[in-house]
Motif scaffolding. Structure first.
Motif, PDB file in Angstrom:
ATOM      1  N   VAL A  60       0.840  -1.200   0.000  1.00 50.91           N
ATOM      2  CA  VAL A  60       0.000   0.000   0.000  1.00 50.91           C
ATOM      3  C   VAL A  60       0.876   1.252   0.000  1.00 50.91           C
ATOM      4  O   VAL A  60       0.651   2.193  -0.776  1.00 50.91           O
ATOM      5  CB  VAL A  60      -0.949  -0.009   1.225  1.00 50.91           C
ATOM      6  N   ARG A  61       1.870   1.274   0.856  1.00 54.95           N
ATOM      7  CA  ARG A  61       2.767   2.435   0.943  1.00 54.95           C
ATOM      8  C   ARG A  61       3.543   2.644  -0.346  1.00 54.95           C
ATOM      9  O   ARG A  61       3.703   3.772  -0.817  1.00 54.95           O
ATOM     10  CB  ARG A  61       3.740   2.236   2.110  1.00 54.95           C
ATOM     11  N   MET A  62       4.028   1.549  -0.912  1.00 58.64           N
ATOM     12  CA  MET A  62       4.801   1.651  -2.143  1.00 58.64           C
ATOM     13  C   MET A  62       3.941   2.176  -3.280  1.00 58.64           C
ATOM     14  O   MET A  62       4.372   3.036  -4.055  1.00 58.64           O
ATOM     15  CB  MET A  62       5.384   0.281  -2.479  1.00 58.64           C
ATOM     16  N   PHE A  63       2.716   1.677  -3.383  1.00 57.26           N
ATOM     17  CA  PHE A  63       1.832   2.153  -4.440  1.00 57.26           C
ATOM     18  C   PHE A  63       1.533   3.638  -4.274  1.00 57.26           C
ATOM     19  O   PHE A  63       1.458   4.380  -5.248  1.00 57.26           O
ATOM     20  CB  PHE A  63       0.537   1.340  -4.485  1.00 57.26           C
ATOM     21  N   LYS A  64       1.381   4.072  -3.036  1.00 59.37           N
ATOM     22  CA  LYS A  64       1.126   5.492  -2.764  1.00 59.37           C
ATOM     23  C   LYS A  64       2.310   6.359  -3.219  1.00 59.37           C
ATOM     24  O   LYS A  64       2.123   7.416  -3.812  1.00 59.37           O
ATOM     25  CB  LYS A  64       0.892   5.691  -1.270  1.00 59.37           C
ATOM     26  N   ASP A  65       3.522   5.890  -2.971  1.00 60.31           N
ATOM     27  CA  ASP A  65       4.720   6.682  -3.271  1.00 60.31           C
ATOM     28  C   ASP A  65       5.207   6.541  -4.707  1.00 60.31           C
ATOM     29  O   ASP A  65       5.645   7.518  -5.308  1.00 60.31           O
ATOM     30  CB  ASP A  65       5.863   6.285  -2.330  1.00 60.31           C
TER      31      ASP A  65
END
Length: 185
Positions: A65-70
């Motif tokens: 989730v964090r990687m997709f956001k960034d």
């Protein structure tokens, strides 16, 4: 990670396993960026690509989730070992670090008993089994990232014949011209 670092168009992170997306996300993007070679903030303006390899991202649901956001356009590569070989390696890694003192048979028997009871506990011998259940983790990542952004590579194939696997990775990343550049493996 090591093979990609050989290519002149690749400048890897200064540390292989940064663990930003699973352990250090609270440090912020500036902290994370400090682990990479300098270049324009706009990735489209760089003449190189960069990346890192943190083994535990796959098993951490927050990481995806964090990687997709960034970095939603990121290319993801998983190099997966045979689950049995991975479990044995994991066991001996813990033995070397002093976190496992039992015989392999005893640790595995305990892990199997807990797994049968549905008691997977992170940081225990159940990790020897849990981390080899690749499908459920990959399925989670594919609920977040398009399948076109993910490549799964069999570690044994990479070790036995690195050149064709490296060519496949090169095509996947697409900005690398590994074969024509004369890079040797």
């Amino acid at each position: 990670y090591s093979y990609l670092a050989l290519h002149p168009q690749v400048k890897p992170s200064f540390v292989k396993e940064i663990h930003y997306y699973n352990k250090h996300y609270f440090e912020g993007k500036k902290w994370y960026r400090a682990h990479f070679p300098l270049g324009p903030l706009d990735r489209t303006q760089r003449d190189f690509i960069t990346g890192e390899a943190s083994t535990m991202y796959l098993h951490d649901s927050n990481s995806a989730v964090r990687m997709f956001k960034d970095v939603p356009e990121i290319k993801l590569m998983l190099v997966l070992r045979h689950p049995v070989d991975r479990a044995v390696s994991h066991f001996y890694h813990r033995v070397r670090s002093g976190r496992e003192t039992r015989a392999f048979d005893d640790a595995l028997t305990s892990a199997l008993l807990k797994a049968r009871a549905g008691k997977f506990e992170s940081g225990t011998e159940t990790d020897y089994l849990r981390y080899g259940l690749y499908a459920q983790d990959i399925e989670h990542w594919l609920t977040i990232f398009p399948v076109e952004q993910l490549r799964v590579i069999q570690a044994e194939a990479l070790f036995e014949q690195p050149a064709p696997i490296f060519k496949e990775i090169s095509n996947f990343i697409s900005c690398l011209q590994l074969i024509s550049s004369g890079t040797r493996l």
